[in-house]
Scaffold this motif. Structure first.
Motif, PDB file in Angstrom:
ATOM      1  N   ALA A 175       0.823  -1.210   0.000  1.00  0.00           N
ATOM      2  CA  ALA A 175       0.000   0.000   0.000  1.00  0.00           C
ATOM      3  C   ALA A 175       0.859   1.263   0.000  1.00  0.00           C
ATOM      4  N   ILE A 176       1.956   1.232   0.738  1.00  0.00           N
ATOM      5  CA  ILE A 176       2.862   2.382   0.742  1.00  0.00           C
ATOM      6  C   ILE A 176       3.427   2.613  -0.654  1.00  0.00           C
ATOM      7  N   ASP A 177       3.760   1.543  -1.361  1.00  0.00           N
ATOM      8  CA  ASP A 177       4.282   1.659  -2.720  1.00  0.00           C
ATOM      9  C   ASP A 177       3.199   2.169  -3.663  1.00  0.00           C
ATOM     10  N   VAL A 178       2.048   1.517  -3.678  1.00  0.00           N
ATOM     11  CA  VAL A 178       0.959   1.899  -4.589  1.00  0.00           C
ATOM     12  C   VAL A 178       0.552   3.348  -4.393  1.00  0.00           C
ATOM     13  N   THR A 179       0.371   3.757  -3.153  1.00  0.00           N
ATOM     14  CA  THR A 179      -0.178   5.097  -2.896  1.00  0.00           C
ATOM     15  C   THR A 179       0.861   6.201  -2.968  1.00  0.00           C
ATOM     16  N   GLY A 180       2.119   5.838  -3.234  1.00  0.00           N
ATOM     17  CA  GLY A 180       3.101   6.881  -3.519  1.00  0.00           C
ATOM     18  C   GLY A 180       2.733   7.673  -4.757  1.00  0.00           C
ATOM     19  N   ALA A 181       1.913   7.091  -5.621  1.00  0.00           N
ATOM     20  CA  ALA A 181       1.442   7.787  -6.821  1.00  0.00           C
ATOM     21  C   ALA A 181       0.322   8.773  -6.515  1.00  0.00           C
ATOM     22  N   HIS A 182      -0.177   8.768  -5.303  1.00  0.00           N
ATOM     23  CA  HIS A 182      -1.378   9.537  -4.969  1.00  0.00           C
ATOM     24  C   HIS A 182      -1.188  10.457  -3.772  1.00  0.00           C
ATOM     25  N   GLN A 183      -0.530   9.962  -2.729  1.00  0.00           N
ATOM     26  CA  GLN A 183      -0.462  10.666  -1.465  1.00  0.00           C
ATOM     27  C   GLN A 183       0.959  10.707  -0.938  1.00  0.00           C
ATOM     28  N   ALA A 184       1.152  11.498   0.122  1.00  0.00           N
ATOM     29  CA  ALA A 184       2.426  11.566   0.818  1.00  0.00           C
ATOM     30  C   ALA A 184       2.141  11.694   2.309  1.00  0.00           C
ATOM     31  N   SER A 185       3.190  11.723   3.094  1.00  0.00           N
ATOM     32  CA  SER A 185       3.086  11.989   4.525  1.00  0.00           C
ATOM     33  C   SER A 185       2.067  11.070   5.201  1.00  0.00           C
ATOM     34  N   TYR A 186       1.273  11.612   6.121  1.00  0.00           N
ATOM     35  CA  TYR A 186       0.390  10.758   6.912  1.00  0.00           C
ATOM     36  C   TYR A 186      -0.827  10.256   6.139  1.00  0.00           C
ATOM     37  N   GLY A 187      -1.099  10.812   4.966  1.00  0.00           N
ATOM     38  CA  GLY A 187      -2.142  10.246   4.123  1.00  0.00           C
ATOM     39  C   GLY A 187      -1.705   8.917   3.539  1.00  0.00           C
ATOM     40  N   ARG A 188      -0.459   8.843   3.129  1.00  0.00           N
ATOM     41  CA  ARG A 188       0.109   7.599   2.609  1.00  0.00           C
ATOM     42  C   ARG A 188       0.285   6.579   3.731  1.00  0.00           C
ATOM     43  N   GLU A 189       0.725   7.047   4.893  1.00  0.00           N
ATOM     44  CA  GLU A 189       0.902   6.153   6.043  1.00  0.00           C
ATOM     45  C   GLU A 189      -0.416   5.505   6.451  1.00  0.00           C
ATOM     46  N   ALA A 190      -1.492   6.277   6.450  1.00  0.00           N
ATOM     47  CA  ALA A 190      -2.793   5.723   6.814  1.00  0.00           C
ATOM     48  C   ALA A 190      -3.210   4.628   5.848  1.00  0.00           C
ATOM     49  N   ALA A 191      -2.914   4.810   4.566  1.00  0.00           N
ATOM     50  CA  ALA A 191      -3.242   3.782   3.583  1.00  0.00           C
ATOM     51  C   ALA A 191      -2.501   2.484   3.899  1.00  0.00           C
ATOM     52  N   GLY A 192      -1.239   2.587   4.246  1.00  0.00           N
ATOM     53  CA  GLY A 192      -0.467   1.399   4.595  1.00  0.00           C
ATOM     54  C   GLY A 192      -1.013   0.694   5.816  1.00  0.00           C
ATOM     55  N   VAL A 193      -1.338   1.463   6.836  1.00  0.00           N
ATOM     56  CA  VAL A 193      -1.831   0.866   8.084  1.00  0.00           C
ATOM     57  C   VAL A 193      -3.207   0.243   7.883  1.00  0.00           C
ATOM     58  N   PHE A 194      -4.081   0.916   7.151  1.00  0.00           N
ATOM     59  CA  PHE A 194      -5.415   0.365   6.917  1.00  0.00           C
ATOM     60  C   PHE A 194      -5.337  -0.936   6.124  1.00  0.00           C
ATOM     61  N   ALA A 195      -4.530  -0.970   5.073  1.00  0.00           N
ATOM     62  CA  ALA A 195      -4.371  -2.208   4.306  1.00  0.00           C
ATOM     63  C   ALA A 195      -3.852  -3.327   5.191  1.00  0.00           C
ATOM     64  N   ALA A 196      -2.922  -3.006   6.081  1.00  0.00           N
ATOM     65  CA  ALA A 196      -2.375  -4.011   6.997  1.00  0.00           C
ATOM     66  C   ALA A 196      -3.452  -4.536   7.938  1.00  0.00           C
ATOM     67  N   MET A 197      -4.314  -3.656   8.411  1.00  0.00           N
ATOM     68  CA  MET A 197      -5.377  -4.074   9.334  1.00  0.00           C
ATOM     69  C   MET A 197      -6.389  -4.981   8.636  1.00  0.00           C
ATOM     70  N   VAL A 198      -6.684  -4.689   7.368  1.00  0.00           N
ATOM     71  CA  VAL A 198      -7.573  -5.574   6.605  1.00  0.00           C
ATOM     72  C   VAL A 198      -6.913  -6.935   6.409  1.00  0.00           C
ATOM     73  N   ALA A 199      -5.624  -6.939   6.069  1.00  0.00           N
ATOM     74  CA  ALA A 199      -4.903  -8.202   5.887  1.00  0.00           C
ATOM     75  C   ALA A 199      -4.927  -9.029   7.161  1.00  0.00           C
ATOM     76  N   ALA A 200      -4.786  -8.382   8.301  1.00  0.00           N
ATOM     77  CA  ALA A 200      -4.838  -9.093   9.576  1.00  0.00           C
ATOM     78  C   ALA A 200      -6.242  -9.611   9.857  1.00  0.00           C
ATOM     79  N   ALA A 201      -7.253  -8.813   9.532  1.00  0.00           N
ATOM     80  CA  ALA A 201      -8.633  -9.179   9.841  1.00  0.00           C
ATOM     81  C   ALA A 201      -9.098 -10.404   9.081  1.00  0.00           C
ATOM     82  N   VAL A 202      -8.652 -10.559   7.839  1.00  0.00           N
ATOM     83  CA  VAL A 202      -9.182 -11.642   6.997  1.00  0.00           C
ATOM     84  C   VAL A 202      -8.442 -12.963   7.167  1.00  0.00           C
TER      85      VAL A 202
END
Length: 385
Positions: A175-202
């Motif tokens: 997610a950090i790699d993919v969203t480098g095309a879209h966001q930076a800073s804590y917007g990009r970080e949130a994308a990484g953390v949210f994707a990780a939480m979904v991966a853990a949940a499933v």
């Protein structure tokens, strides 16, 4: 139905339900929502403005009545990229496949009640992707730099969690790699953390504690501080029992999240430092969503309705809460009464998008297993040298 198909359908449809319910009240306060709807929202409601065509010229969208918003439109587009490539994605996949979908393939846009380009519906922060990659020819890995910092990338990365099911660290990195095309800073970080939480949940047998652990292990800077704050405040808090408890919960969530949120107390009148890069700030949506999930112990209806009635960026908050709860509980926790009405109103088969993601994720996970087996064999060989 396989476990992966069940969880994929659950996450995609659950997030769409949160999106459609929250979109109708996005931007307002809990008090305004109750006044407008005669109490707390308990399901699909009508648009805030009867004359939605021109009430807000910058956003002439038919929100409400079960219509999904740009959160789900972008999620579905990302699923299409996975279905085409059937491998892990990076920022170049955004440039080479997601951007063409945004500008070259007209599709039904429920809020516009017409067929249009995805580009014509998304918010300005998402139009940035096209401006930077298609017109500016910027390096995709750096294209997000300069954009406003918001939840625009995080809102649609749940599919990345599915493509890395059971591997939160892998989901975070992708997610950090993919969203480098879209966001930076804590917007990009949130994308990484949210994707990780979904991966853990499933992951099979996953619990809310597993999602919490993934969040704590992988988040950084202000996002980490915000998530720690909501975990400390709501992990063991009493489960709300009535509307008064829900109102108190919403007020407490805002109190806990506010020190990290750059937008400020008035959602439509942002603070001077709103949406600027920072190492101490966090987007509001992810910690608020997880606060409601924790307070409701992962219950889908309770977490989603709490997110919806919180107001502010209610659709994206509800998307994140819903995806986590649906990942933990599977399709059986996503209310079919809501989902059926939303699919009919939005004129799209959201369940089929979940099935498509499951098919792509299965190919990705099989390839991951084969690579892991080959690497383990090499490591065993090298260890003996």
């Amino acid at each position: 139905m396989s476990w992966l198909e069940d969880r994929s359908i659950a996450v995609i449809t659950g997030a769409a339900v949160g999106d459609a319910l929250g979109g109708a009240v996005e931007g307002w306060t809990p008090q305004q929502i109750e006044e407008r709807h005669g109490g707390r929202v308990t399901g699909i409601v009508e648009p805030w403005f009867e004359n939605w065509h021109n009430a807000r010229p910058i956003a002439p969208y038919h929100k409400g009545d079960g219509h999904i918003t740009d959160d789900t439109l972008m999620t579905r587009a990302l699923v299409e990229v996975y279905a085409k490539r059937r491998t892990h994605l990076d920022a170049y996949a955004v440039a080479e496949d997601l951007v063409p979908l945004m500008i070259g393939e007209p599709r039904w846009i429920p809020e516009l009640e017409s067929t249009a380009l995805l580009l014509q519906r998304v918010f300005l922060a998402e139009k940035w992707i096209v401006a930077r990659l298609h017109y500016g020819h910027v390096d995709p890995r750096e294209a997000g730099v300069g954009n406003i910092i918001n939840c625009g990338a995080a809102m649609y990365v749940a599919p990345i969690g599915l493509a890395n099911a059971g591997d939160p660290a892998g989901a975070y990195a992708e997610a950090i790699d993919v969203t480098g095309a879209h966001q930076a800073s804590y917007g990009r970080e949130a994308a990484g953390v949210f994707a990780a939480m979904v991966a853990a949940a499933v992951a099979p047998g996953a619990t809310l504690d597993d999602v919490t652990a993934a969040c704590l292990d992988l988040s950084h800077d202000g996002t980490a501080d915000a998530m720690r704050a909501v975990i400390a405040a709501f992990r063991d808090s009493p489960v709300p029992q009535d509307d008064d408890d829900e109102r108190a919960l919403a007020a407490r969530v805002r109190e806990v999240v506010a020190p990290f949120d750059s937008v400020g107390p008035e959602y439509r009148q942002m603070s001077m430092d709103a949406r600027r890069p920072s190492r101490t700030k966090a987007i509001e949506e992810l910690p608020a969503a997880f606060a409601f999930v924790l307070a409701h112990r992962g219950d889908f209806r309770g977490s989603v309705l709490a997110s919806v009635n919180y107001g502010r960026d209610a659709d994206s908050i509800a998307v994140m809460a819903a995806a986590i709860c649906a990942g933990l509980g599977g399709t059986e926790v996503v209310p079919t009464d809501w989902l059926d009405d939303i699919e009919q109103a939005s004129k799209m088969d959201i369940r089929e998008t979940g099935r498509l993601m499951a098919s792509a994720a299965r190919d990705i996970l099989i390839a991951d297993r084969e690579r892991a087996a080959a690497r383990n064999a090499r490591l065993s060989e090298w260890a003996s040298l």
